[in-house]
Design a protein around this motif. Structure first.
Motif, PDB file in Angstrom:
ATOM      1  N   UNK A   1       0.812  -1.211   0.000  1.00  0.00           N
ATOM      2  CA  UNK A   1       0.000   0.000   0.000  1.00  0.00           C
ATOM      3  C   UNK A   1       0.849   1.266   0.000  1.00  0.00           C
ATOM      4  N   UNK A   2       2.183   1.122  -0.003  1.00  0.00           N
ATOM      5  CA  UNK A   2       3.072   2.292  -0.063  1.00  0.00           C
ATOM      6  C   UNK A   2       3.578   2.551  -1.476  1.00  0.00           C
ATOM      7  N   UNK A   3       3.055   1.816  -2.446  1.00  0.00           N
ATOM      8  CA  UNK A   3       3.442   2.063  -3.832  1.00  0.00           C
ATOM      9  C   UNK A   3       4.587   1.188  -4.293  1.00  0.00           C
ATOM     10  N   UNK A   4       5.586   1.798  -4.907  1.00  0.00           N
ATOM     11  CA  UNK A   4       6.722   1.042  -5.448  1.00  0.00           C
ATOM     12  C   UNK A   4       7.935   1.940  -5.543  1.00  0.00           C
ATOM     13  N   UNK A   5       9.101   1.315  -5.644  1.00  0.00           N
ATOM     14  CA  UNK A   5      10.352   2.056  -5.786  1.00  0.00           C
ATOM     15  C   UNK A   5      11.115   1.514  -6.991  1.00  0.00           C
ATOM     16  N   UNK A   6      11.769   2.424  -7.690  1.00  0.00           N
ATOM     17  CA  UNK A   6      12.547   2.076  -8.878  1.00  0.00           C
ATOM     18  C   UNK A   6      14.012   2.397  -8.623  1.00  0.00           C
ATOM     19  N   UNK A   7      14.883   1.432  -8.890  1.00  0.00           N
ATOM     20  CA  UNK A   7      16.316   1.638  -8.715  1.00  0.00           C
ATOM     21  C   UNK A   7      17.021   1.406 -10.040  1.00  0.00           C
ATOM     22  N   UNK A   8      17.810   2.386 -10.471  1.00  0.00           N
ATOM     23  CA  UNK A   8      18.646   2.272 -11.661  1.00  0.00           C
ATOM     24  C   UNK A   8      20.047   2.724 -11.295  1.00  0.00           C
ATOM     25  N   UNK A   9      20.939   2.714 -12.263  1.00  0.00           N
ATOM     26  CA  UNK A   9      22.296   3.194 -12.019  1.00  0.00           C
ATOM     27  C   UNK A   9      22.309   4.684 -11.720  1.00  0.00           C
TER      28      UNK A   9
END
Length: 307
Positions: A214-222
């Motif tokens: 319920x807190x959404x999502x996180x995106x990790x890139x370089x």
């Protein structure tokens, strides 16, 4: 094959029931809402992608029973190209989910012949016209065959890395994970991996998307890491299949030219909306609805703008 997005993996016959309470032993209760559909991680994600207006195909196996025939017809009606779904002797997987008014959910799932196509099938699969492949690592050896073909033909590939797949060990998963465009992780898988940067660097992943409930999502890139909180939700009915919806929409938006942040915002908004409906696919939005959800959830000028 004319599809742009190809999803490979499992199909199930899903039954979702809303009940006032879970019955005790030797008791029964009556469901006041029910949904019968095709399900499974690959099938769910394929439907979410197709709903966004992207040509989508499914590479999978079903049993030679009435449930397999129903699931295949159901997915075709949802706009998924099922020419790659074949039949084999045996039973199609069945998933029964009961959801009580207090939010408690119980799930029973049967393993079957419809879990993952065999390696020999993947070696011969037609990838002509495919721009993106999405699969799981529940069967690392078979997934590795598909990943090797994707790398050889420069097809972008994403992996839904479920906690059950991590039980195989990272060495067994390495051939499938190497160089993936995106790896999707739920909260349990993220916790099990621990150091995501080391994990990502080791397998040369281009990006990692971590769903956060319920807190959404996180995106990790370089380039860094960004978290996207979900838009306000009127109600949360059933979170089943929300992660599959997120992955399918993210892939569809990426293929449509969206940058990673825009794709993630569309995916989070879609998955959050889907949680307001019973069943995995009951609330998967179409492209127009997703656009409206994004506009309402994050008005122009508000929220993160770049990685």
């Amino acid at each position: 094959m004319t599809a742009t997005a190809l999803f490979c993996g499992d199909i199930a016959f899903d039954v979702a029931l809303r009940v006032p309470h879970h019955p005790d032993a030797d008791q029964k209760t009556h469901a006041f809402e029910n949904l019968v559909s095709a399900g499974g991680v690959a099938a769910n994600s394929a439907v979410a992608c197709a709903r966004q207006g992207v040509a989508t195909a499914l590479l999978a196996v079903v049993g030679d029973d009435v449930l397999g025939a129903y699931a295949t017809e159901f997915l075709a009606a949802k706009g998924v190209d099922v020419m790659g779904v074949t039949t084999t002797p045996g039973m199609t997987a069945v998933s029964v989910c009961t959801l009580a008014d207090d939010g408690e959910k119980r799930l029973v799932y049967t393993s079957s012949v419809s879990q993952y196509p065999p390696p020999e099938r993947l070696r011969d699969a037609d990838l002509d016209g495919v721009d993106w492949i999405h699969t799981s690592c529940l069967h690392p050896g078979a997934a590795a065959v598909l990943a090797e073909r994707a790398r050889a033909t420069s097809i972008r590939m994403s992996i839904d890395l479920e906690p059950a797949a991590l039980a195989h060990g990272t060495e067994a998963l390495a051939p499938a994970l190497h160089g993936a465009e995106v790896v999707f992780l739920n909260e349990q898988a993220t916790e099990s991996i621990g150091d995501l940067r080391t994990f990502s660097a080791r397998h040369r992943l281009k990006s990692v998307v971590c769903t956060r409930g319920l807190r959404g999502a996180a995106l990790m890139t370089s380039s860094g890491r960004i978290a996207v909180a979900p838009p306000p939700a009127e109600r949360i009915v059933d979170t089943t299949g929300a992660g599959d919806c997120l992955a399918g929409v993210y892939i569809a938006r990426s293929l449509s030219g969206a940058d990673p942040l825009a794709a993630l915002r569309a995916a989070v908004a879609s998955a959050t909306s889907a949680c307001g409906h019973l069943g995995a696919q009951g609330g998967y939005p179409d492209r127009k609805t997703t656009d409206e959800l994004v506009a309402e959830g994050w008005p122009e000028g508000l929220g993160p703008k770049s990685l």
